[in-house]
Design a protein around this motif. Structure first.
Motif, mmCIF file in Angstrom:
data_model
loop_
_atom_site.group_PDB
_atom_site.id
_atom_site.type_symbol
_atom_site.label_atom_id
_atom_site.label_comp_id
_atom_site.label_asym_id
_atom_site.label_seq_id
_atom_site.Cartn_x
_atom_site.Cartn_y
_atom_site.Cartn_z
ATOM 1 N N ALA A 20 8.285 -1.628 -11.633
ATOM 2 C CA ALA A 20 7.891 -1.538 -13.007
ATOM 3 C C ALA A 20 7.364 -2.754 -13.509
ATOM 4 N N VAL A 21 7.027 -2.936 -14.790
ATOM 5 C CA VAL A 21 6.701 -4.113 -15.377
ATOM 6 C C VAL A 21 7.810 -4.986 -15.337
ATOM 7 N N ALA A 22 7.527 -6.319 -14.752
ATOM 8 C CA ALA A 22 8.414 -7.191 -14.605
ATOM 9 C C ALA A 22 8.526 -8.161 -15.620
ATOM 10 N N GLU A 23 7.424 -8.720 -16.079
ATOM 11 C CA GLU A 23 7.392 -9.735 -17.083
ATOM 12 C C GLU A 23 6.153 -9.706 -17.948
ATOM 13 N N ALA A 24 5.878 -10.054 -19.296
ATOM 14 C CA ALA A 24 4.901 -9.930 -20.192
ATOM 15 C C ALA A 24 5.143 -10.978 -21.163
ATOM 16 N N THR A 25 3.860 -11.840 -21.226
ATOM 17 C CA THR A 25 3.961 -13.007 -22.207
ATOM 18 C C THR A 25 2.365 -12.785 -22.727
ATOM 19 N N ALA A 26 2.404 -13.165 -24.077
ATOM 20 C CA ALA A 26 1.138 -13.151 -24.725
ATOM 21 C C ALA A 26 0.860 -14.764 -25.400
ATOM 22 N N PRO A 30 0.814 -1.292 0.012
ATOM 23 C CA PRO A 30 -0.007 -0.003 0.072
ATOM 24 C C PRO A 30 0.782 1.223 -0.124
ATOM 25 N N ARG A 31 1.948 1.199 0.351
ATOM 26 C CA ARG A 31 2.956 2.331 0.504
ATOM 27 C C ARG A 31 3.504 2.820 -0.993
ATOM 28 N N GLU A 32 3.406 1.827 -1.704
ATOM 29 C CA GLU A 32 4.330 2.042 -3.013
ATOM 30 C C GLU A 32 3.139 2.272 -4.210
ATOM 31 N N ILE A 33 2.132 0.991 -4.003
ATOM 32 C CA ILE A 33 0.948 1.025 -4.930
ATOM 33 C C ILE A 33 -0.115 0.321 -4.307
ATOM 34 N N GLY A 78 7.892 4.559 -11.197
ATOM 35 C CA GLY A 78 6.901 3.994 -10.629
ATOM 36 C C GLY A 78 5.899 2.945 -11.665
ATOM 37 N N PRO A 79 5.303 2.102 -10.940
ATOM 38 C CA PRO A 79 4.722 0.659 -11.657
ATOM 39 C C PRO A 79 3.627 1.016 -12.691
ATOM 40 N N LEU A 80 2.758 2.144 -12.276
ATOM 41 C CA LEU A 80 1.622 2.839 -12.983
ATOM 42 C C LEU A 80 2.253 3.325 -14.227
#
Length: 699
Positions: A133-139, A74-77, A162-164
């Motif tokens: 950040a975005v750590a992994e993405a797979t389609a 909650p303190r980061e996102i 930031g992640p957003l």
């Protein structure tokens, strides 16, 4: 008899046969009872104790909502950002499933996304986002440039974006299509191969540095302006260059500079936050505690479903058995084990004591609360209401249980199952006390909005004000000392200084009495020291004789308080003329033309605008009053002659003005301020000498 024998034989055989059968029957009944017991009890407990796998749990969350934001950061996102992720996910143009989890979950991100996809059974773009950040993405089943988008988000943004914002950049690249996304990824990789983008946010220490620099500039620069202006004003008054600068100019410039510095600092140092994280809501801060407390009410061992599994079924069953036995033991009680990671971004800011206190307050159940971190493997124990020796729990618990050993560091599960079993053995042997013990209240958690920077004009701003003032004083002293040293070095480098160069030539327009006394004494004593032959009756002797008459033969009277300013000016003019005459007499290289120049009557004249200017170059009609067009024929030096020709109205500002006793502090031209010998200056040095002798009664 046969019948009887038969019946007897039967009677004899029946008991023997029945006894064996009964033993077998009893054994079968006992086995059936045991089987029935385990069939009714053990499977049910096993079903309750069997944990839901992480992939299955996350798949269930995505089945409910395509965006799942963990409650552990909650303190980061915070979880309240889920709608923002959902809004951005729609821009990809394909079904998109987003998991926002703690960073430890991203160590096997690709395998986790694959397992979640298999459990969910839906094709689309699966994205794993950690706390930065975005750590992994797979389609799966769709064609999108996931790898290129991940590369762009990693290279183009700083680590503190930031992640957003990272997910937003990821989505923008996905929307560009395959070719553009690939080209952009290559460009980003080439641009930031050896360097990463600058940070987007500053920390509290950076803000303190900004405040310190602002304080230094806010006092140092204006004070330096005042000091330099004061020094320049004194030099200007001594040199007689132009009119006096209004007194308000330097303070006004200092005030304007201070205002400009303050305004510029607020514009340049405009940061207000140290992170992209938005302030969490009270619901965000309590979500995980509520979840863990609810789980502990159902089961004394709660394993975080979002974290990797660290207890297998056998270890979990044994831990349950040990907890049950300890609860039934003499002096024992409930034990609640939370297998939950403690991160700085959690509601308790990574403080397991604070977390345990919050869970205890929510469950309202006394007992021993064990916080085991599946991420770093630490185990912490807190007692709320059990009769266990507090000192034993605090000081005798082995470090191998609390922090683990080298084997635990190398193991993926940190050997938590084995160490928790050792902990239960330690509790079984721990001494009991007569009174229950309770943990003291932990320190308060950091404020929810901990990323707000302090104001610019606070913290180290105040020390900066004092340092700025000290620096201005020090710098002005260094400059003054440097100028003094430079002057001395220049004078040493000149092998044949002219006599007139030995003293500073000052010609102020409105000299102060102290300035006149100091200059008159210096000029007169220098002229006396330059006379090598007291019997030499040259023109210089006449100048010295007249100057000495003005001070009654005592050079010290020139610097005595109360001496008339007009008399002091006359002394200065005569002393300077005498030194110039000595220089002319000592010049053995004079030719006939030079001798003619010495006999030129203009050579005996000094500037009638300001006698302190020195010898006159010619006579000229000059304007002597700023009002009207009144003019006088006066001998003028070259600068005054140029001013009279180019700017006649500037001559009144160059006139030597002395105080008039009859007008208080007002100043008037020198020829109107006295009726003494100084009035003879416009008629030449010889006339001045005669006027002095007439006044003194010497012929």
């Amino acid at each position: 008899m046969r019948a009887v024998a038969t019946n007897r034989a039967y009677a004899v055989r029946i008991p023997a046969w029945s006894s064996d059968r009964l033993r077998v029957l009893r054994l079968l009944l006992a086995l059936c009872a045991v089987t029935a017991f385990f069939a009714t009890a053990t499977p049910a407990r096993a079903a309750e104790a069997t944990p839901v796998t992480r992939a299955a749990y996350l798949a269930d969350r995505l089945r409910e909502n395509p965006v799942h934001v963990t409650d552990q950061l909650p303190r980061e996102i915070s979880r309240s950002t889920a709608p923002d992720f959902a809004r951005l996910a729609k821009k990809t143009g394909v079904p998109t499933y987003v998991l926002v989890l703690p960073s430890q979950s991203s160590t096997d991100g690709k395998q986790l996304l694959g397992a979640v996809h298999d459990r969910l059974g839906r094709d689309g773009l699966y994205v794993l986002v950690d706390d930065s950040a975005v750590a992994e993405a797979t389609a799966y089943g769709v064609r999108v440039p996931a790898d290129a988008a991940s590369t762009v988000a990693m290279y183009e943004l700083p680590y503190d974006a930031g992640p957003l914002r990272s997910f937003e950049r990821f989505v923008d690249v996905i929307a560009q299509g395959g070719e553009k996304a690939t080209a952009r990824a290559e460009a980003a990789r080439e641009t930031y191969r050896d360097d990463e983008p600058g940070e987007m946010y500053i920390g509290p220490s950076d803000r303190r540095n900004q405040s310190f620099v602002t304080g230094i500039l806010l006092t140092g620069v204006p004070l330096l302006i005042l000091l330099v202006a004061g020094y320049a004003g004194r030099r200007r008054r001594r040199s007689g260059a132009g009119g006096r600068v209004p007194r308000w100019v330097a303070p006004g410039a200092a005030v304007v500079t201070a205002a400009a510095i303050a305004l510029t600092a607020t514009v340049v140092f405009d940061q207000t936050r140290s992170s992209a994280a938005e302030p969490p809501t009270p619901a965000d801060l309590s979500a995980r505690v509520d979840r863990v407390a609810a789980g502990l009410k159902k089961d004394p061992v709660y394993a975080d479903p979002e974290s990797p599994r660290v207890l297998d079924s056998r270890q979990s069953d044994r831990l349950h058995d040990r907890i049950r036995d300890f609860r039934r033991s003499d002096g024992g009680g409930p034990v609640y084990v939370s297998l939950v990671p403690q991160t700085p971004a959690s509601e308790s800011a990574g403080d397991s004591w604070l977390f345990a206190a919050a869970v205890h307050a929510e469950t309202r159940q006394d007992g021993l609360y064990v916080v085991a971190d599946p991420d770093d493997g630490t185990i912490d124990l807190y007692n709320y209401g059990l009769r266990i020796d507090a000192d034993r729990l605090s000081f005798d618990l082995p470090d191998a249980v609390t922090f683990g050993d080298s084997r635990a560091d190398e193991a993926d599960d940190h050997l938590l199952g084995e160490r928790l079993d050792t902990l239960m053995t330690f509790l079984d042997k721990a001494p009991r006390t007569d009174r229950p013990d309770f943990e003291s209240r932990p320190a308060a958690a950091p404020k929810a909005d901990e990323h707000t920077l302090p104001p610019l004009f606070a913290t180290d701003f105040w020390p900066g004000l004092f340092v700025g003032a000290f620096a201005a004083l020090l710098l002005s002293g260094v400059v003054a000392g440097g100028m003094w040293i430079a002057g001395r070095l220049l004078r040493r480098r000149d092998p044949t200084p002219e006599p007139t160069d030995l003293l500073p030539f000052t010609a102020p327009t409105e000299p102060s009495a102290s300035c006149l006394r100091r200059t008159a004494y210096t000029e007169l004593t220098t002229l006396i020291s330059e006379f090598t032959d007291p019997d030499d009756r040259t023109r210089a002797w006449d100048h010295l004789d007249a100057a000495m008459l003005l001070v009654d033969g005592d050079p010290d009277r020139a610097r005595a308080a109360g001496t008339d300013p007009a008399t002091l000016v006359a002394v200065i003019v005569l002393a300077r003329a005498g030194r110039a005459a000595l220089a002319d007499d000592a010049d053995d290289a004079d030719d006939a033309d030079d001798a003619d120049d010495a006999d030129d009557p203009r050579h005996d004249l000094c500037c009638g605008v300001n006698p302190l200017h020195g010898p006159a170059a010619s006579r000229h009609h000059v304007r002597v009053s700023a009002q009207g067009n009144s003019r006088r024929l006066l001998p003028v030096c070259e600068p005054c002659r140029d001013t009279a020709v180019a700017e006649p109205g500037g001559i009144p500002g160059r006139l030597l003005k002395l105080p008039d006793p009859s007008l208080g502090n007002s100043r008037v031209p020198y020829y109107d301020a006295t009726d003494g010998p100084l009035t003879a200056v416009p008629h030449g040095i010889a006339r001045l000498i005669d006027k002095v002798r007439e006044t003194a009664g010497v012929h």
